[in-house]
Write a protein that holds these residues in place. Structure first.
Motif, mmCIF file in Angstrom:
data_model
loop_
_atom_site.group_PDB
_atom_site.id
_atom_site.type_symbol
_atom_site.label_atom_id
_atom_site.label_comp_id
_atom_site.label_asym_id
_atom_site.label_seq_id
_atom_site.Cartn_x
_atom_site.Cartn_y
_atom_site.Cartn_z
ATOM 1 N N ASP A 1 0.870 -1.129 -0.237
ATOM 2 C CA ASP A 1 -0.403 -0.013 -0.325
ATOM 3 C C ASP A 1 1.037 1.008 0.151
ATOM 4 O O ASP A 1 0.694 2.599 -0.653
ATOM 5 N N LEU A 2 1.931 1.363 0.858
ATOM 6 C CA LEU A 2 2.627 2.496 0.270
ATOM 7 C C LEU A 2 3.522 2.582 -0.792
ATOM 8 O O LEU A 2 3.420 3.649 -1.411
ATOM 9 N N ALA A 3 4.363 1.579 -1.100
ATOM 10 C CA ALA A 3 4.577 1.930 -2.292
ATOM 11 C C ALA A 3 3.443 2.325 -3.562
ATOM 12 O O ALA A 3 3.878 2.921 -3.795
ATOM 13 N N GLN B 1 -1.242 -4.634 -11.440
ATOM 14 C CA GLN B 1 -2.159 -4.567 -11.431
ATOM 15 C C GLN B 1 -3.427 -4.691 -10.220
ATOM 16 O O GLN B 1 -4.071 -4.131 -9.953
ATOM 17 N N ASP B 2 -2.846 -5.568 -9.777
ATOM 18 C CA ASP B 2 -4.639 -5.622 -8.825
ATOM 19 C C ASP B 2 -3.775 -5.101 -7.547
ATOM 20 O O ASP B 2 -4.913 -5.105 -7.065
ATOM 21 N N ALA C 1 -6.091 -2.244 -5.686
ATOM 22 C CA ALA C 1 -6.332 -2.525 -4.446
ATOM 23 C C ALA C 1 -6.076 -1.892 -3.516
ATOM 24 O O ALA C 1 -7.025 -1.358 -2.636
ATOM 25 N N SER C 2 -5.295 -0.928 -3.766
ATOM 26 C CA SER C 2 -4.424 -0.016 -3.401
ATOM 27 C C SER C 2 -5.373 0.992 -3.017
ATOM 28 O O SER C 2 -5.621 2.160 -1.868
ATOM 29 N N LEU C 3 -5.375 1.614 -4.201
ATOM 30 C CA LEU C 3 -6.522 2.933 -4.675
ATOM 31 C C LEU C 3 -7.735 2.788 -4.385
ATOM 32 O O LEU C 3 -8.508 3.202 -3.428
ATOM 33 N N LEU C 4 -8.519 1.727 -3.804
ATOM 34 C CA LEU C 4 -9.880 1.521 -3.556
ATOM 35 C C LEU C 4 -9.902 1.342 -2.191
ATOM 36 O O LEU C 4 -10.757 1.082 -1.732
#
Length: 454
Positions: A220-222, A233-234, A238-241
């Motif tokens: 998530d930090l990356a 891509q997944d 997933a981190s953005l959403l």
């Protein structure tokens, strides 16, 4: 008396400074007459230098007489400047000897063949000459006709296919390296040591946070820092959403192909063309929006009937004719119809076969129809309108005070910016007019209420 004898006819040695710091001594014989004290006399002497050349030197002598001692002080100064340069030569002669040569007469004596040979050897640096006269290349072949780029490319491709490949003298062997294999040069040991010694001090707080972070949190930090190449891509989506990382999908996880979303096809346009034309002719008050998009079996006769009924209709506001096969013939009839229209606000003729000059006619017809606020005519047979057509459309749009939106693809920045600026001015003016009308109605209602109360 030795000083007086040296001045008045005696012999003396004279040293003259040279430009390169060397001194030269010569014997000078002088004959003087009685000179009035305080005057300056010029003496011309001839000397012989070391090369044996006779040099004339002018010496200015200033005499000053003191009455008490009767001593004469003599001051003389001579300067000789010699510049040692090697003169430029051409064919064994100095360039100065060619200054008086008449070039025109020499060129007149040359034959045409000699002039051609001379022109090939000379490369003039003159931008005003055409390129074929500035270089030595000369094509002596006759022109075979006008250039046809398509035929030329086809001929080149044909020759490339028909020309046989050169046979290889050594058969191909899989895994065998031919020639010299490239080996990267060895790196300097100091550079390797410098890279190993690089360390980033982020502070105790960040070090403690990163050491205790899980793999999902680091992913998530990356994603937050924008390191897209570190994740698939997944993981990124997933981190953005903020959905959380998928289970078992770490740094080495492979993104699987997702199932494509199936969208239903748009239903066909079931509008009855003949009934719609009849309602337009009868000026049906309920027919405000007429959508004939993607109906490809509309004949030119039906379109002519529809356009002939438009000027008498006072209720139709939106007319959509996208992908109905409009040609220049029917588009000109539409241009004549919208000039007389009284209520039409939106006109859409995208994805048809209208040429750029006829699009100009349609935009010109909008000047006489002061009710149309939106006009769309992109994606025609000609993808590029051209600079001339775009400038004509821009001039017509700038004269239109009622148009608010224009659906056309303009290639040139000047036309695009001018059209956008004018449409924005029209929108601002209408917005201000609407604000004034609302304020007038508001104060008018207040005035009526206050009158009723009184």
């Amino acid at each position: 008396m030795s000083d007086i004898e040296d001045v008045f006819g005696g012999s003396a040695e004279e040293t003259k400074p040279e430009p390169d710091g060397q001194s030269k001594t010569s014997v000078v014989t002088e004959h003087t007459e009685e000179v009035i004290p305080g005057e300056t006399e010029k003496m011309v002497t001839e000397t012989i230098d070391e090369d044996g050349d006779v040099v004339e030197e002018t010496t200015e002598v200033t005499r000053k007489t003191v009455k008490r001692t009767m001593k004469i002080t003599e001051t003389s100064a001579t300067t000789k400047t010699t510049t040692l340069t090697t003169p430029a030569k051409l064919y064994g002669k100095d360039l100065s000897e060619y200054d008086d040569v008449d070039v025109e007469s020499l060129l007149a004596q040359l034959s045409p063949e000699e002039i051609t040979i001379l022109a090939k050897e000379v490369d003039p640096d003159d931008n005003f000459l055409p390129p074929d006269q500035r270089n030595s290349y000369e094509c002596t072949k006759e022109a075979t006709g006008p250039l046809n780029r398509k035929q030329l490319i086809e001929h080149i491709n044909k020759q490339a296919i028909e020309t046989p490949d050169q046979p290889e003298f050594e058969p191909f062997v899989q895994g065998k390296v031919r020639g010299k294999k490239w080996v990267p040069p060895p790196r300097d040991a100091r550079d390797i040591e410098a890279e190993e010694q690089i360390a980033i001090d982020m502070g105790e707080e960040y070090e403690h946070a990163l050491n205790d972070a899980t793999q999902e949190e680091i992913i998530d930090l990356a994603a937050i820092l924008g390191f897209h190449s570190m994740m698939n891509q997944d993981q990124y989506h997933a981190s953005l959403l903020n959905k959380g990382q998928p289970v078992g999908l770490g740094w080495d996880g492979i993104t699987k192909s997702t199932q494509q979303k199936l969208f239903p096809m748009d239903p066909p346009n079931n509008t009855d063309v003949e009934e719609s034309i009849k309602r337009v002719k009868d000026d049906d008050s309920k027919l405000i929006d007429l959508n004939l998009n993607n109906i490809k079996n509309i004949s030119d006769e039906k379109l002519e009937q529809l356009f002939a009924a438009l000027p008498q209709n006072e209720h139709l506001e939106v007319l959509s004719l996208t992908n109905v096969g409009l040609t220049d013939k029917t588009a000109l009839l539409l241009a004549a119809a919208i000039e007389k229209s009284k209520t039409l606000r939106v006109l859409n003729v995208e994805t048809n076969f209208i040429s750029p000059p006829v699009i100009v006619k349609l935009v010109q017809a909008l000047l006489k129809c002061h009710t149309i606020e939106e006009f769309r005519a992109s994606n025609q047979r000609s993808a590029v309108l051209g600079n001339k057509i775009e400038m004509e459309i821009t001039d017509l749009v700038e004269k239109n005070s009622s148009l608010l939106r224009l659906g056309l693809h303009l290639e040139f920045n000047d036309a695009r910016h001018r059209v956008a600026a004018h449409l924005q001015r029209n929108i601002d003016r209408i917005r201000k007019d609407l604000e004034l009308r609302l304020q007038f109605r508001f104060f008018n209602n207040l005035h009526r209420k206050s009158t009723r109360i009184q």
